[in-house]
Enzyme design. Sequence first.
Site, PDB file in Angstrom:
ATOM      1  N   HIS A  42       0.848  -1.203   0.000  1.00  0.00           N
ATOM      2  CA  HIS A  42       0.000   0.000   0.000  1.00  0.00           C
ATOM      3  C   HIS A  42       0.877   1.243   0.000  1.00  0.00           C
ATOM      4  O   HIS A  42       2.078   1.168   0.269  1.00  0.00           O
ATOM      5  CB  HIS A  42      -0.903   0.017   1.240  1.00  0.00           C
ATOM      6  CG  HIS A  42      -0.123   0.181   2.521  1.00  0.00           C
ATOM      7  ND1 HIS A  42       0.600  -0.849   3.095  1.00  0.00           N
ATOM      8  CD2 HIS A  42       0.098   1.267   3.316  1.00  0.00           C
ATOM      9  CE1 HIS A  42       1.207  -0.412   4.187  1.00  0.00           C
ATOM     10  NE2 HIS A  42       0.927   0.884   4.336  1.00  0.00           N
ATOM     11  N   ASP A  78       0.628   5.210   1.863  1.00  0.00           N
ATOM     12  CA  ASP A  78      -0.129   5.839   2.953  1.00  0.00           C
ATOM     13  C   ASP A  78      -0.930   7.012   2.394  1.00  0.00           C
ATOM     14  O   ASP A  78      -0.420   7.810   1.615  1.00  0.00           O
ATOM     15  CB  ASP A  78       0.825   6.323   4.058  1.00  0.00           C
ATOM     16  CG  ASP A  78       1.487   5.147   4.794  1.00  0.00           C
ATOM     17  OD1 ASP A  78       1.039   3.999   4.591  1.00  0.00           O
ATOM     18  OD2 ASP A  78       2.435   5.383   5.555  1.00  0.00           O
ATOM     19  N   ARG A 115       5.683  -8.941  15.852  1.00  0.00           N
ATOM     20  CA  ARG A 115       6.355  -7.679  15.535  1.00  0.00           C
ATOM     21  C   ARG A 115       5.415  -6.536  15.923  1.00  0.00           C
ATOM     22  O   ARG A 115       4.195  -6.628  15.708  1.00  0.00           O
ATOM     23  CB  ARG A 115       6.646  -7.648  14.026  1.00  0.00           C
ATOM     24  CG  ARG A 115       7.329  -6.404  13.530  1.00  0.00           C
ATOM     25  CD  ARG A 115       7.669  -6.561  12.043  1.00  0.00           C
ATOM     26  NE  ARG A 115       8.383  -5.393  11.569  1.00  0.00           N
ATOM     27  CZ  ARG A 115       7.800  -4.277  11.159  1.00  0.00           C
ATOM     28  NH1 ARG A 115       6.482  -4.183  11.149  1.00  0.00           N
ATOM     29  NH2 ARG A 115       8.515  -3.256  10.759  1.00  0.00           N
ATOM     30  N   HIS A 155       4.755   0.215   0.012  1.00  0.00           N
ATOM     31  CA  HIS A 155       5.473  -0.590   1.000  1.00  0.00           C
ATOM     32  C   HIS A 155       4.547  -1.669   1.549  1.00  0.00           C
ATOM     33  O   HIS A 155       3.333  -1.633   1.328  1.00  0.00           O
ATOM     34  CB  HIS A 155       6.046   0.299   2.114  1.00  0.00           C
ATOM     35  CG  HIS A 155       5.039   1.193   2.779  1.00  0.00           C
ATOM     36  ND1 HIS A 155       4.512   2.317   2.189  1.00  0.00           N
ATOM     37  CD2 HIS A 155       4.454   1.115   4.005  1.00  0.00           C
ATOM     38  CE1 HIS A 155       3.662   2.899   3.007  1.00  0.00           C
ATOM     39  NE2 HIS A 155       3.598   2.184   4.114  1.00  0.00           N
TER      40      HIS A 155
HETATM   41  O1  LIG Z   1       4.598  -1.814  10.581  1.00  0.00           O
HETATM   42  C1  LIG Z   1       5.273  -1.238   9.759  1.00  0.00           C
HETATM   43  O2  LIG Z   1       6.511  -1.297   9.736  1.00  0.00           O
HETATM   44  C2  LIG Z   1       4.614  -0.422   8.670  1.00  0.00           C
HETATM   45  C3  LIG Z   1       3.220  -0.024   8.995  1.00  0.00           C
HETATM   46  C4  LIG Z   1       2.551   0.700   7.876  1.00  0.00           C
HETATM   47  O3  LIG Z   1       3.011   0.765   6.780  1.00  0.00           O
HETATM   48  C5  LIG Z   1       1.246   1.349   8.121  1.00  0.00           C
HETATM   49  O4  LIG Z   1       0.692   1.189   9.228  1.00  0.00           O
HETATM   50  O5  LIG Z   1       0.747   2.026   7.196  1.00  0.00           O
HETATM   51 FE   LIG Z   2       2.055   2.300   5.581  1.00  0.00          FE
END
Ligand SMILES: O=C(O)CCC(=O)C(=O)O
Ligand SMILES: [Fe+2]
Length: 551
Positions: free
Chosen positions: A246, A248, A312, A302
């Site tokens: 996705h 952001d 995690r 990403h």
């Molecule tokens: O957890 C991560 O490292 C990325 C999280 C992410 O990309 C998001 O929450 O939009």
């Molecule tokens: Fe993200």
Amino acid sequence: MSEGPPFCELKEAERMEALGIVSEAQELSQSLADRRSTMIDSNPPFFAAYGSLFRSRPAAGNHEAEAVEECDLPIVDLSRLSDELQAEQCKREIVTAASAWGFFQIVNHGIPNGVLDRLRAEQVRAFRQPFKKKADEKFLGFLGDSYRWGAPTATSLKQLSWLEAYHIPLSSATHPATTSTCRCVIEELSSAMSRLADRLMGILAEGLGSDGSYIKDNCKRNTCYLRLNRYPPCPVAGEVFGLVPHTDSDFLTVLCQDDVIGLQLKKGGRWIAVRPNPGTLIINVGDLFQAWSNGLYKSVEHRVMSNPRLERFSVAYFVCPSKETMIESSARPAIYRKFSFGEYRQQVQQDVTLLGYKVGLTRFLASCSLKKLQILDLGHCKKLRKLPAQIHKLVNLKILRLAYCTQLERLVNLLVLEIEGCPRLQSLHDSFSDMENLTELKMMRCDSLTGMPRGVGKLSDLQKVAGWAAVDGHGSATFQYLQTLINLEELRLQNLKSMSDPEDDPTAKLHETVDDDVEMAFLLLQILEGLRPNPTLEKLEISCATTTLSL
Ligand SMILES: O=C(O)CCC(=O)C(=O)O
Ligand SMILES: [Fe+2]
């Protein structure tokens, strides 16, 4: 599944066995037995909720096989901003990283480690609660359904995220203020994140020649969001993402991740894994900044890979404006049209629900940005069946190449139309004859076409015609159309194979069985007579199933 307890009553490990995920299920049962921890009870019931996706998964093929290189993001030391001699260089590095990578990491960012550590402890505690409690209760009195997990709209495993999250709107309009430690540390962290983000966005705005007041005025802390993420260990890690690919939908994201590798970003068309770096924060550009910077800063795709053994955690602070805020490119010509943040979010939501994925900024391209486009080659778009209605906005389009498209639009300025390898195309719409500027028409390997489009004879500018001469009962009419093409210089007729009764159709004398050159030549003469080609014709090529003859 006809015997034994109903599917939904099975425990997750048993559900996995029922879904054929056998060895992982045994491992999970073993680890359950070993740890006897409550952690598993706190995990969302992925297999129960998404059993149908696992049942219909392909036998092979997952993203595990992809070898992904690890990299270190560009690192920027923000302490240099307070040094007169180094501040400008530091700002340049931020602008360069946002343009070239869309991602960078920062050290000496000003957010006290103590606050980050306290938030992490509260985050772990919140996620360790039983699943039912997380799902049923409001989180710390914050408004909205902040607890989320999985991907409710997923229709395949590829769309599923092995993740649970608290998505917290930082609007002041929250429920009766709770004075819990968790709530206090969230307030403390979000204030610090907000100051940090303002500073970075000011620098990025300066890089665009702007004073940054637009972002400052529109992105207040109460329109931003904080997200606490937890990626539980995933027994089917090779098949399901931790978080699906996705971009952001915000201006900027500040991300604090733990030391478990998982985040990947796309660079130069390839996925690369971001090596965790304790003590740093990750900054990434969001869609709104890409739009506002007119594409200078990149909102990069990403994803997070799931991990078979390790859980995690991450925390993300999303800088968002109010939903009424208008986003408009700060440079001309604008790549994107003007839109409100509310409209953007609604479109993203709609795409995710209907298509299963976010389309993002490409939905908001300014049509004028393609006004100069002259050549459009869609010959490799295998799934394209219909041209988008906006194609009319390409007022300067001269050459269009298609392959699989079965519905054409009337493009009056077109000079060249090439359709190659479209077996489903049965006819062209009558409005085709309005393309009166066409000088070249090529329709090769369109095996369902039985003749020339009606009205082709009206296109008197045509100089080159190639294709579709499957001669049927209308063969003579097909050829007669060509007689009015007074500028025709080149004619290539392909696929002369089927024909009806030759008695009905004196020009269609070619049989599929013709494979003898002498007979072919003789028949060709008869075709030429039917064609009565215009004297302008310089090149004629005719091919049938077995022979090709060129003159
Ligand atoms: O957890 C991560 O490292 C990325 C999280 C992410 O990309 C998001 O929450 O939009
Ligand atoms: Fe993200």
